[in-house]
Scaffold this motif. Structure first.
Motif, PDB file in Angstrom:
ATOM      1  N   ARG A  64      78.257  85.377 -23.507  1.00 48.63           N
ATOM      2  CA  ARG A  64      78.270  85.969 -24.098  1.00 48.63           C
ATOM      3  C   ARG A  64      78.075  87.962 -23.708  1.00 48.63           C
TER       4      ARG A  64
ATOM      5  N   GLN B 225      80.338  93.331 -18.657  1.00 46.44           N
ATOM      6  CA  GLN B 225      79.687  94.335 -17.865  1.00 46.44           C
ATOM      7  C   GLN B 225      80.520  94.653 -17.226  1.00 46.44           C
TER       8      GLN B 225
ATOM      9  N   ALA C  57      73.417  94.010 -13.369  1.00 48.74           N
ATOM     10  CA  ALA C  57      73.242  92.302 -13.715  1.00 48.74           C
ATOM     11  C   ALA C  57      71.895  91.668 -12.633  1.00 48.74           C
TER      12      ALA C  57
ATOM     13  N   THR D 267      68.960  89.391 -15.432  1.00 50.00           N
ATOM     14  CA  THR D 267      69.143  88.289 -14.967  1.00 50.00           C
ATOM     15  C   THR D 267      68.040  87.197 -14.703  1.00 50.00           C
TER      16      THR D 267
ATOM     17  N   ARG E 247      73.119  84.717  -6.610  1.00 49.91           N
ATOM     18  CA  ARG E 247      73.056  85.678  -7.040  1.00 49.91           C
ATOM     19  C   ARG E 247      72.653  86.371  -5.805  1.00 49.91           C
TER      20      ARG E 247
ATOM     21  N   ARG F 119      71.240  82.333 -17.820  1.00 50.00           N
ATOM     22  CA  ARG F 119      72.679  82.901 -18.585  1.00 50.00           C
ATOM     23  C   ARG F 119      72.647  83.730 -16.529  1.00 50.00           C
ATOM     24  N   HIS F 120      73.717  83.903 -16.350  1.00 54.92           N
ATOM     25  CA  HIS F 120      74.194  83.735 -14.815  1.00 54.92           C
ATOM     26  C   HIS F 120      75.631  84.797 -15.231  1.00 54.92           C
ATOM     27  N   TRP F 121      75.570  85.806 -14.037  1.00 57.88           N
ATOM     28  CA  TRP F 121      76.619  87.146 -13.898  1.00 57.88           C
ATOM     29  C   TRP F 121      77.310  87.065 -12.265  1.00 57.88           C
TER      30      TRP F 121
ATOM     31  N   GLU G  92      82.286  91.749 -15.125  1.00 56.06           N
ATOM     32  CA  GLU G  92      81.554  90.502 -14.176  1.00 56.06           C
ATOM     33  C   GLU G  92      81.086  89.495 -15.825  1.00 56.06           C
TER      34      GLU G  92
ATOM     35  N   GLU H 180      78.289  87.795 -18.771  1.00 56.03           N
ATOM     36  CA  GLU H 180      77.248  86.483 -18.974  1.00 56.03           C
ATOM     37  C   GLU H 180      78.090  85.361 -19.121  1.00 56.03           C
TER      38      GLU H 180
END
Length: 317
Positions: A22, A25, A38, A42, A98, A133-135, A143, A145
């Motif tokens: 998506r 960064q 991030a 998130t 995370r 969504r995960h960074w 990074e 997404e």
């Protein structure tokens, strides 16, 4: 993956109409700066509403994923409900990821990929986890997404394995993923850690600076080419990394550093393939100029002190 296998397939051309990636960064290598941003982004994901007649285990897994961040709660659910173990371990591993607990994340994500997921668990993931969504870190300072998917799980697992010193296992995790720029960047970073510059060069043939991920990958390509002693090709990769006007400043800074190292001849190899230990002529000239400048500064300071003492009436005791 062998170089010959890479030559027979595209390594970064993603031909899919819809991908789980998506956003990107890129941040300067200041500890924790980008990751704090991030984490805040998130945390804004809104928990989807449960269906009316959800089962007890659905309610428990939903609460553990969306209303908390403790991996242990999901681990207990995985042990209590073996048919949900795959989903629960994966969700627990992403919670640990995370929190930057990479050793725990690697263990839990590995269990999740090897665990079982019965139809109710698969239906739960399809219904409620599509908006997550995960960074995921691909390389230092970069990074991406990623929507909840197999690629998000594998990229997070590969990063955690790299962080705990198991890059060979991380490469094995990346092998099944379809070609994409994020996967190529993560894989080439692993090749760089393992000291395999030829694989980096083979995987990045024909790459252009289309976005920040591609620019970061071009910087890694330039480093690999410099290590192999191919300075003209390395300079071409650096120019391509800096060509696009909207390329991230952090990537441009890394490319400028690489360009300076190329000008100084750092990391060159001789014709026999052995790295040269002696510094280049340009480096010797720079060192001599710096030494001469410091000598001139010391002499000017000495003259200034003498003049000051003369005007002040001599040195004071």
């Amino acid at each position: 993956m062998a170089s010959g296998k890479l030559d027979r397939q595209p390594s970064f051309h993603d031909l899919r109409d819809l991908t789980p990636f998506r956003g990107v960064q890129v941040y300067a290598p200041v500890r924790g700066f980008g990751r704090r941003i991030a984490s805040r982004v998130t945390g804004r994901v809104r928990a989807p509403k449960l269906r009316t007649f959800a089962s007890k285990v659905e309610k428990q897994v939903h609460a553990a994923i969306f209303l908390g961040s403790d991996p242990e709660r999901l681990v207990l659910l995985a042990r209590a409900h073996p048919g949900w173990s795959g989903l629960c371990y994966v969700a627990a591993g992403l919670h640990a990821y995370r929190a930057h607990q990479h050793a725990q994340a690697a263990e839990l994500l590995s269990r999740g990929l090897a665990g079982a997921s019965e139809p109710p668990a698969a239906a739960f993931a399809a219904t409620y986890l599509g908006g997550l969504r995960h960074w995921i870190e691909l390389s230092e300072g970069v990074e991406v997404e990623v929507a909840f998917s197999e690629e998000a799980i594998c990229l997070a697992l590969a990063h955690s394995l790299r962080e705990i010193g198991r890059p060979e296992e991380a490469l094995a995790v990346m092998d099944p993923l379809p070609p994409s720029l994020p996967a190529a960047l993560a894989t080439c970073r692993l090749y760089e850690v393992l000291g395999r510059p030829r694989d980096v060069v083979s995987r990045t043939e024909g790459l252009t600076n289309a976005n920040d991920v591609a620019a970061a990958l071009l910087v890694i390509r330039a480093r690999a080419l410099r290590e192999l002693g191919q300075r003209p090709a390395a300079q071409t990769a650096v120019r391509e990394a800096m060509r696009r006007r909207r390329t991230s400043f952090a990537v441009k800074n890394a490319a400028a550093t690489e360009r300076a190292l190329l000008m100084l001849g750092v990391g060159r190899r001789s014709r026999s393939g052995v790295a040269e230990s002696a510094p280049s002529a340009a480096f010797e000239e720079l060192r001599a100029a710096t030494k001469a400048r410091r000598a001139r500064e010391a002499e000017a300071r000495e003259l200034w002190l003498r003049e000051f003492e003369r005007l002040d009436g001599g040195p004071r005791l």
